[in-house]
Enzyme design. Structure first.
Site, PDB file in Angstrom:
ATOM      1  CG  ASP A 453      -0.470  -0.105   2.517  1.00  0.00           C
ATOM      2  OD1 ASP A 453       0.958  -0.341   2.434  1.00  0.00           O
ATOM      3  OD2 ASP A 453      -1.162  -0.130   3.438  1.00  0.00           O
TER       4      ASP A 453
HETATM    5  C1  LAN Z   1       3.302  -0.947  10.502  1.00  0.00           C
HETATM    6  C2  LAN Z   1       3.086   0.553  10.015  1.00  0.00           C
HETATM    7  C3  LAN Z   1       2.348   0.674   8.531  1.00  0.00           C
HETATM    8  C4  LAN Z   1       1.513  -0.384   8.052  1.00  0.00           C
HETATM    9  C5  LAN Z   1       0.558   0.050   7.005  1.00  0.00           C
HETATM   10  C6  LAN Z   1       1.521   0.545   5.666  1.00  0.00           C
HETATM   11  C7  LAN Z   1      -0.330   0.992   7.337  1.00  0.00           C
HETATM   12  C8  LAN Z   1      -0.041  -1.171   6.619  1.00  0.00           C
HETATM   13  O1  LAN Z   1      -1.139  -0.962   5.641  1.00  0.00           O
HETATM   14  C9  LAN Z   1       0.945  -2.281   6.201  1.00  0.00           C
HETATM   15  C10 LAN Z   1       1.599  -2.735   7.460  1.00  0.00           C
HETATM   16  C11 LAN Z   1       2.674  -1.380   8.090  1.00  0.00           C
HETATM   17  C12 LAN Z   1       3.525  -1.407   7.262  1.00  0.00           C
HETATM   18  C13 LAN Z   1       2.917  -1.800   9.457  1.00  0.00           C
HETATM   19  C14 LAN Z   1       3.418  -3.225   9.853  1.00  0.00           C
HETATM   20  C15 LAN Z   1       3.618  -3.646  11.150  1.00  0.00           C
HETATM   21  C16 LAN Z   1       4.336  -2.284  11.978  1.00  0.00           C
HETATM   22  C17 LAN Z   1       5.786  -2.187  11.017  1.00  0.00           C
HETATM   23  C18 LAN Z   1       3.344  -1.259  11.725  1.00  0.00           C
HETATM   24  C19 LAN Z   1       2.341  -1.180  12.570  1.00  0.00           C
HETATM   25  C20 LAN Z   1       4.336  -0.043  12.306  1.00  0.00           C
HETATM   26  C21 LAN Z   1       5.016  -1.062  13.746  1.00  0.00           C
HETATM   27  C22 LAN Z   1       4.615  -2.464  13.389  1.00  0.00           C
HETATM   28  C23 LAN Z   1       5.799  -3.467  13.908  1.00  0.00           C
HETATM   29  C24 LAN Z   1       5.401  -4.742  13.699  1.00  0.00           C
HETATM   30  C25 LAN Z   1       6.180  -3.029  15.326  1.00  0.00           C
HETATM   31  C26 LAN Z   1       6.677  -4.226  16.335  1.00  0.00           C
HETATM   32  C27 LAN Z   1       6.107  -5.171  16.530  1.00  0.00           C
HETATM   33  C28 LAN Z   1       6.264  -6.499  16.196  1.00  0.00           C
HETATM   34  C29 LAN Z   1       4.905  -7.488  16.449  1.00  0.00           C
HETATM   35  C30 LAN Z   1       7.195  -7.159  15.440  1.00  0.00           C
END
Ligand code: LAN
Length: 727
Positions: A453
């Site tokens: 996305d």
């Molecule tokens: C994010 C932030 C952005 C998010 C979007 C782009 C909004 C989404 O549409 C796809 C997935 C993604 C990129 C995403 C995946 C998981 C993240 C990286 C996070 C929510 C920000 C923090 C999170 C990450 C997994 C935090 C660490 C925790 C773990 C469970 C490893």
């Protein structure tokens, strides 16, 4: 041990001089906060409006003439937000919320001897103080969540590591709560891991993190390269450090923590009995009986693991750690594997190594200071994601053609030009990566992960800037746009839907062996309505401007995606969101997609159902408010208060659906306008984002991008409706 900190009884006042903090202006979207030691340095580099706003200090921005129309409100909103654009073109912001990330920064730094500046330590302390719950002094999984063992034990430990004394009132209160909850033995796996690393928990008390899994043939459905990228990338260093039984050398702090964190005598704890001991207050995804059975077998296997095989597996893990560091220039996929990789690299390469130095340099990218103090961000920023929405808001509202905004949009285009990933990763198939050529990342090019996305929204933003505005150069060539399209198409799953970083690689039953206890749906990728929409709307806009490139593939991709979206609609009419809260977020995206293929209120029963669903939850004041709890329960949970961000999403959804009555949209506009502050901004309200079903995360720039976007669109939409109603 780090020297003790003498800090006040609570975090109500700043622990450092806030007039000395500066966000550096880097070219490539990097965020680095400096604390200036001397008056001369401060004079030479005065605080900018951005510094002040991010720190919660008065910005001195003027009061604007009150808006009378939605468009004026959008314009006022951007008059304010224009000042928050960094000199390189993006909009920086805080990215906190999860309460298990900052403790990883602190514990990981401590065990590798990577020090902080004293001011950083002070503000890290204040942040954790500020996030403690007033009633019991404990911490939750995320900042709005109820007290858990995970949150409490990690944040308590982090404070002690930072140098807060055990008899400090904050610690006394938190310790009381931790003990009432039964102490650290009831922490979930990730808590047990960090405590083991710090040598205040025994590795015998964790289930095996079987490194040999990486030696299995890749075709096996259980092979970890099929897991969701975040689970896999956390599992790799975790499993490596487990295999090494890494633990920090004992010191007075560690000896003392062994007394503080437990109700029972540390030296008499039956560790193996704690492996599956997780306090019910923490649990979201309890172990299945399959998992407990497997852990039982692994418990027997672990003491007799065959050394050469174990060695081969740990070497394999180490190789993957190095590849990940090198692919991302040590930013790594996220903050959790970043700190774990640091511990692994420090163990093998040592503190004098280049890897250690690079990790130290890039650790700064995650350290953000906000009004509540310093925390570790959820990623190294939200650069691309925020910028793409703001650009679309400005173009669709017409504000982009206004003279005073043109410079901002040109800078935004330059930023997008720099941020596009031009090649596939250095370690590509060997690190199980998805293609990245032509993609946009969530944060920066350096971090370098393609997300479906983010690539979609990035491409849309570029097309809006290059094709819809009168004054912009075509910085990004057709060839590069086509690379982005190729990447987008490469992300489609057989279901038609799009997942986040990769294709769905594993079977759903892998969720049966989810060991993390506190998160849901983390073992594999899933298709998401949000990601699906960002991709297909981007493709649809692209083909309008470049009808000759892969036209048939694009058509096929869109039609298959719409099929997926149809199937994903919930019986109540909404779509379930996984990355924002929750039904308002995803329904907005899904209706945007359906509008592409002409499915609107007038033509489609599903769209009517979706509108009715949204209208059934609109509140008295015209707004919408949804709790993060919707994401865990998968049914709508009201927030006590309406929220400007969710109200904007819901109103946008109704407009995508071409809802024929003006009234609900007018009421939403009024509500959002009523919350606008005299300088054009909006105050931060409840948390907007979420991941893994349970953990909320902030998106502070959404209160600007989506409000401005919705107000700008509503202005035009309501005018059109009026013209139809009163011809
Ligand atoms: C994010 C932030 C952005 C998010 C979007 C782009 C909004 C989404 O549409 C796809 C997935 C993604 C990129 C995403 C995946 C998981 C993240 C990286 C996070 C929510 C920000 C923090 C999170 C990450 C997994 C935090 C660490 C925790 C773990 C469970 C490893």
């Amino acid at each position: 041990m780090w020297d003790p900190l003498d800090v006040p009884d609570n975090g109500d006042v700043h622990f450092t001089d806030y007039s000395r903090w500066r966000l550096s202006e880097e070219d490539n979207g990097r965020h680095l906060w400096d604390y200036l030691e001397s008056d001369e340095a401060c004079e030479a580099r005065p605080q900018t409006i951005i510094d002040k706003f991010m720190l919660g200090l008065p910005t001195g921005l003027p009061t604007l003439p009150p808006a009378k129309t939605a468009l004026e409100a959008a314009r006022n909103g951007f008059s304010f937000f224009r000042h928050m654009q960094a000199s390189d073109g993006h909009w920086p912001c805080e990215y906190d919320g999860p309460m298990f990330i900052t403790p990883g920064l602190i514990i990981g730094s401590y065990v590798t001897g990577m020090e902080f500046k004293r001011e950083e330590r002070l503000e890290l302390t204040r942040y954790i103080f500020r996030m403690a719950h007033a009633e019991d002094g404990g911490w939750g999984l995320h900042k709005e969540g109820h007290t858990t063992v995970f949150g409490t034990v990690l944040n308590y430990t982090a404070l002690r590591v930072l140098g807060v004394r055990a008899d400090h009132p904050v610690m006394v209160k938190a310790r009381g709560t931790l003990h009432k909850l039964g102490g650290a033995v009831g922490a979930p796996q990730w808590g047990k891991f960090w405590l083991s690393i710090l040598n205040v928990y025994d590795w015998d008390g964790t289930n095996s993190l079987l490194p040999e899994l990486w030696l299995l043939p890749e075709w096996l459905p259980i092979h970890p390269h099929r897991w969701w990228i975040h689970s896999r990338n956390v599992f790799i260093p975790m499993s490596f450090l487990f295999a090494k039984r890494f633990k920090a050398p004992e010191d007075d702090l560690i000896l003392s923590l062994r007394r503080e964190l437990y109700v029972e005598d540390y030296y008499y704890i039956d560790w193996p009995a704690q492996r599956n001991n997780i306090n019910p207050i923490d649990l979201y995804a309890p172990h299945t009986s399959v998992l407990n059975f497997l852990f039982g077998i692994l418990g027997i296997y672990e003491p007799c693991a065959i050394p050469p095989i174990r060695r081969a597996a740990t070497n394999r893990l180490y190789d993957l750690i190095v590849r990940e560091d090198e692919n991302t220039s040590y930013q790594d996929l996220g903050p959790v594997n970043k700190m774990m990789n640091l511990v692994a690299r420090s163990l093998i390469d040592g503190p004098e190594s280049e890897a250690y130095a690079q990790h130290k340099l890039k650790r700064r990218d995650f350290m953000w200071i906000g009004p509540n103090g310093m925390s570790m961000s959820g990623t190294n920023g939200v650069q691309l994601w925020d910028l793409a929405f703001i650009v679309q808001a400005l173009v669709e509202s017409g504000l982009a053609e206004e003279e005073e905004n043109k410079g901002c949009l040109l800078k935004a285009l330059q930023w997008l030009d720099e941020a596009q990933i031009r090649d596939n990763p250095k370690h590509y198939e060997s690190a199980y990566r998805h293609r990245t050529k032509g993609a946009w990342p969530f944060s920066t090019k350096e971090q370098g992960y393609s997300v479906s996305d983010c690539t979609g929204e990035g491409l849309k933003a570029v097309l809006y800037l290059q094709e819809h505005l009168s004054y912009t150069p075509k910085l990004i060539s057709k060839e590069r746009l086509c690379d982005a399209v190729d990447t987008l198409i490469s992300f489609q799953n057989p279901s038609g839907g799009f997942a986040s970083y990769e294709l769905v690689r594993g079977p759903k039953w892998l969720e049966l062996i989810n060991p993390a206890e506190v998160f849901g749906n983390i073992m594999i990728e899933y298709e998401y309505p949000e990601c699906t929409t960002s991709v297909i709307t981007a493709l649809a806009i692209f083909r309008k401007h470049y009808p000759d490139y892969r036209a048939a593939d694009i058509e096929r991709t869109i039609l298959a995606a719409v099929k997926y979206l149809h199937a994903a609609q919930r019986p109540e009419g909404g779509w379930f969101g996984s990355w924002g809260i929750c039904f308002t977020y995803a329904t907005q995206f899904a209706l945007e997609s359906l509008s592409l293929v002409g499915e609107t209120y007038a033509t489609s029963a599903r769209v009517r159902k979706a509108c009715q669903f949204l209208l059934s939850v609109q509140k008295e004041d015209g707004g919408w408010g949804e709790s993060y709890k919707s994401c865990a329960t998968e049914v709508w949970v009201d927030h006590a208060k309406t929220q400007v961000v969710m109200t904007s999403w819901a109103a946008m959804a109704l407009m995508y659906a071409q809802y024929p009555e003006p009234e609900p949209i007018e009421r939403a506009v009024k509500m959002v306008m009523s919350r606008q502050l005299p300088d054009g901004s909006w105050a931060q309200e409840a948390i907007e984002g979420l991941f893994s079903k349970t953990c909320a995360i902030v998106y502070p720039n959404f209160k600007f991008s989506f409000t401005i976007w919705m107000l700008g669109r509503a202005h035009q939409y309501l005018e059109q409706l009026a013209a139809v109603l009163i011809p």
